[in-house]
Design a protein around this motif. Structure first.
Motif, PDB file in Angstrom:
ATOM      1  N   PHE A  25       0.844  -1.194   0.000  1.00 35.93           N
ATOM      2  CA  PHE A  25       0.000   0.000   0.000  1.00 35.93           C
ATOM      3  C   PHE A  25       0.885   1.252   0.000  1.00 35.93           C
ATOM      4  N   THR A  26       0.376   2.292  -0.654  1.00 30.06           N
ATOM      5  CA  THR A  26       1.076   3.573  -0.687  1.00 30.06           C
ATOM      6  C   THR A  26       0.081   4.690  -0.424  1.00 30.06           C
ATOM      7  N   ILE A  27       0.443   5.587   0.483  1.00 30.64           N
ATOM      8  CA  ILE A  27      -0.410   6.728   0.821  1.00 30.64           C
ATOM      9  C   ILE A  27       0.270   8.003   0.349  1.00 30.64           C
ATOM     10  N   SER A  28      -0.517   8.851  -0.281  1.00 29.57           N
ATOM     11  CA  SER A  28      -0.019  10.146  -0.737  1.00 29.57           C
ATOM     12  C   SER A  28      -1.110  11.177  -0.542  1.00 29.57           C
ATOM     13  N   ARG A  29      -0.722  12.436  -0.674  1.00 30.67           N
ATOM     14  CA  ARG A  29      -1.730  13.488  -0.529  1.00 30.67           C
ATOM     15  C   ARG A  29      -1.433  14.613  -1.497  1.00 30.67           C
ATOM     16  N   ASP A  30      -2.496  15.309  -1.857  1.00 29.32           N
ATOM     17  CA  ASP A  30      -2.411  16.489  -2.711  1.00 29.32           C
ATOM     18  C   ASP A  30      -3.135  17.598  -1.958  1.00 29.32           C
ATOM     19  N   ASN A  31      -2.379  18.481  -1.345  1.00 35.62           N
ATOM     20  CA  ASN A  31      -2.988  19.538  -0.523  1.00 35.62           C
ATOM     21  C   ASN A  31      -3.651  20.624  -1.363  1.00 35.62           C
ATOM     22  N   VAL A  32      -3.379  20.661  -2.642  1.00 35.66           N
ATOM     23  CA  VAL A  32      -4.082  21.600  -3.522  1.00 35.66           C
ATOM     24  C   VAL A  32      -5.487  21.077  -3.796  1.00 35.66           C
ATOM     25  N   LYS A  33      -5.571  19.769  -4.006  1.00 31.48           N
ATOM     26  CA  LYS A  33      -6.875  19.148  -4.257  1.00 31.48           C
ATOM     27  C   LYS A  33      -7.571  18.706  -2.976  1.00 31.48           C
ATOM     28  N   ASN A  34      -6.923  18.909  -1.822  1.00 32.37           N
ATOM     29  CA  ASN A  34      -7.507  18.506  -0.539  1.00 32.37           C
ATOM     30  C   ASN A  34      -7.884  17.026  -0.542  1.00 32.37           C
ATOM     31  N   THR A  35      -6.981  16.201  -1.030  1.00 35.78           N
ATOM     32  CA  THR A  35      -7.290  14.783  -1.159  1.00 35.78           C
ATOM     33  C   THR A  35      -6.089  13.937  -0.731  1.00 35.78           C
ATOM     34  N   VAL A  36      -6.393  12.853  -0.046  1.00 38.65           N
ATOM     35  CA  VAL A  36      -5.397  11.851   0.315  1.00 38.65           C
ATOM     36  C   VAL A  36      -5.767  10.555  -0.391  1.00 38.65           C
ATOM     37  N   TYR A  37      -4.761   9.867  -0.880  1.00 39.88           N
ATOM     38  CA  TYR A  37      -4.973   8.640  -1.647  1.00 39.88           C
ATOM     39  C   TYR A  37      -4.373   7.438  -0.929  1.00 39.88           C
ATOM     40  N   LEU A  38      -5.044   6.321  -1.063  1.00 36.78           N
ATOM     41  CA  LEU A  38      -4.521   5.044  -0.583  1.00 36.78           C
ATOM     42  C   LEU A  38      -4.489   4.093  -1.773  1.00 36.78           C
ATOM     43  N   GLN A  39      -3.295   3.893  -2.315  1.00 34.19           N
ATOM     44  CA  GLN A  39      -3.112   2.966  -3.417  1.00 34.19           C
ATOM     45  C   GLN A  39      -2.838   1.580  -2.850  1.00 34.19           C
ATOM     46  N   MET A  40      -3.684   0.632  -3.187  1.00 34.40           N
ATOM     47  CA  MET A  40      -3.585  -0.716  -2.649  1.00 34.40           C
ATOM     48  C   MET A  40      -3.281  -1.686  -3.787  1.00 34.40           C
ATOM     49  N   ASN A  41      -2.132  -2.313  -3.721  1.00 33.48           N
ATOM     50  CA  ASN A  41      -1.717  -3.293  -4.718  1.00 33.48           C
ATOM     51  C   ASN A  41      -1.579  -4.668  -4.077  1.00 33.48           C
ATOM     52  N   SER A  42      -1.527  -5.683  -4.914  1.00 31.17           N
ATOM     53  CA  SER A  42      -1.359  -7.064  -4.437  1.00 31.17           C
ATOM     54  C   SER A  42      -2.351  -7.376  -3.321  1.00 31.17           C
ATOM     55  N   LEU A  43      -3.579  -7.042  -3.549  1.00 37.73           N
ATOM     56  CA  LEU A  43      -4.601  -7.211  -2.512  1.00 37.73           C
ATOM     57  C   LEU A  43      -4.822  -8.681  -2.177  1.00 37.73           C
ATOM     58  N   LYS A  44      -5.120  -8.905  -0.907  1.00 38.04           N
ATOM     59  CA  LYS A  44      -5.351 -10.241  -0.377  1.00 38.04           C
ATOM     60  C   LYS A  44      -6.761 -10.307   0.204  1.00 38.04           C
ATOM     61  N   PRO A  45      -7.340 -11.494   0.294  1.00 36.44           N
ATOM     62  CA  PRO A  45      -8.669 -11.603   0.911  1.00 36.44           C
ATOM     63  C   PRO A  45      -8.719 -11.022   2.327  1.00 36.44           C
ATOM     64  N   GLU A  46      -7.621 -11.105   3.048  1.00 28.42           N
ATOM     65  CA  GLU A  46      -7.608 -10.564   4.420  1.00 28.42           C
ATOM     66  C   GLU A  46      -7.587  -9.039   4.450  1.00 28.42           C
ATOM     67  N   ASP A  47      -7.489  -8.401   3.297  1.00 25.45           N
ATOM     68  CA  ASP A  47      -7.619  -6.943   3.240  1.00 25.45           C
ATOM     69  C   ASP A  47      -9.080  -6.508   3.177  1.00 25.45           C
ATOM     70  N   THR A  48      -9.976  -7.454   3.078  1.00 30.18           N
ATOM     71  CA  THR A  48     -11.403  -7.137   3.029  1.00 30.18           C
ATOM     72  C   THR A  48     -11.842  -6.462   4.312  1.00 30.18           C
ATOM     73  N   ALA A  49     -12.441  -5.294   4.172  1.00 34.57           N
ATOM     74  CA  ALA A  49     -12.859  -4.501   5.332  1.00 34.57           C
ATOM     75  C   ALA A  49     -13.540  -3.234   4.833  1.00 34.57           C
ATOM     76  N   VAL A  50     -14.122  -2.521   5.768  1.00 33.87           N
ATOM     77  CA  VAL A  50     -14.543  -1.147   5.505  1.00 33.87           C
ATOM     78  C   VAL A  50     -13.350  -0.250   5.829  1.00 33.87           C
ATOM     79  N   TYR A  51     -13.002   0.583   4.891  1.00 37.89           N
ATOM     80  CA  TYR A  51     -11.858   1.475   5.042  1.00 37.89           C
ATOM     81  C   TYR A  51     -12.331   2.889   5.362  1.00 37.89           C
ATOM     82  N   TYR A  52     -11.675   3.498   6.337  1.00 38.59           N
ATOM     83  CA  TYR A  52     -12.007   4.842   6.787  1.00 38.59           C
ATOM     84  C   TYR A  52     -10.776   5.740   6.700  1.00 38.59           C
ATOM     85  N   CYS A  53     -10.997   7.000   6.379  1.00 39.28           N
ATOM     86  CA  CYS A  53      -9.930   7.975   6.554  1.00 39.28           C
ATOM     87  C   CYS A  53     -10.299   8.872   7.731  1.00 39.28           C
TER      88      CYS A  53
END
Length: 123
Positions: free
Chosen positions: A67-95
């Motif tokens: 996983f990689t987290i980045s942010r763009d303070n101009v766009k007021n947005t934070v990103y969570l890039q999730m690669n190589s996902l596994k079944p155990e990553d199943t969940a509700v995700y919150y920021c």
């Protein structure tokens, strides 16, 4: 600041998703942002986060390297890039945002939470 997470969905194991956390408010750059997740019957757990400048991100061991987290303070947005996902990553995700320089792995350290977005990884 108010937050809204989006981008969840259903993906096969090994696939990728990118979550977004859009913030309203002019002071977004004063907040560190964390990502948490909660699976059914389990406690909410820290996934990772980014400090208020975007120069440092921290991750839970379970997602480090995937996983990689980045942010763009101009766009007021934070990103969570999730690669190589596994079944155990199943969940509700919150920021969540905290009025501080750096992130914390403790949910109670955060001032504001967005509504979650469901991520389901099929095997």
């Amino acid at each position: 600041v108010q937050l809204q997470a989006s981008g969840g969905g259903l993906v096969q194991a090994g696939g990728s998703l990118r979550l977004s956390c859009a913030a309203s408010g002019r002071t977004f750059g004063s907040y560190a942002v964390g990502w948490f997740r909660q699976a059914p019957g389990r406690e909410r757990e820290f996934v990772g986060g980014v400090n208020k400048t975007g120069r440092r991100s921290d991750y839970a061991d379970s997602v480090k390297g995937r996983f990689t987290i980045s942010r763009d303070n101009v766009k007021n947005t934070v990103y969570l890039q999730m690669n190589s996902l596994k079944p155990e990553d199943t969940a509700v995700y919150y920021c969540a945002a905290r009025y501080a320089y750096g992130v914390s792995s403790y949910p109670n350290s955060y001032d504001t939470w967005g509504r979650g977005t469901q991520v389901t990884v099929s095997s």
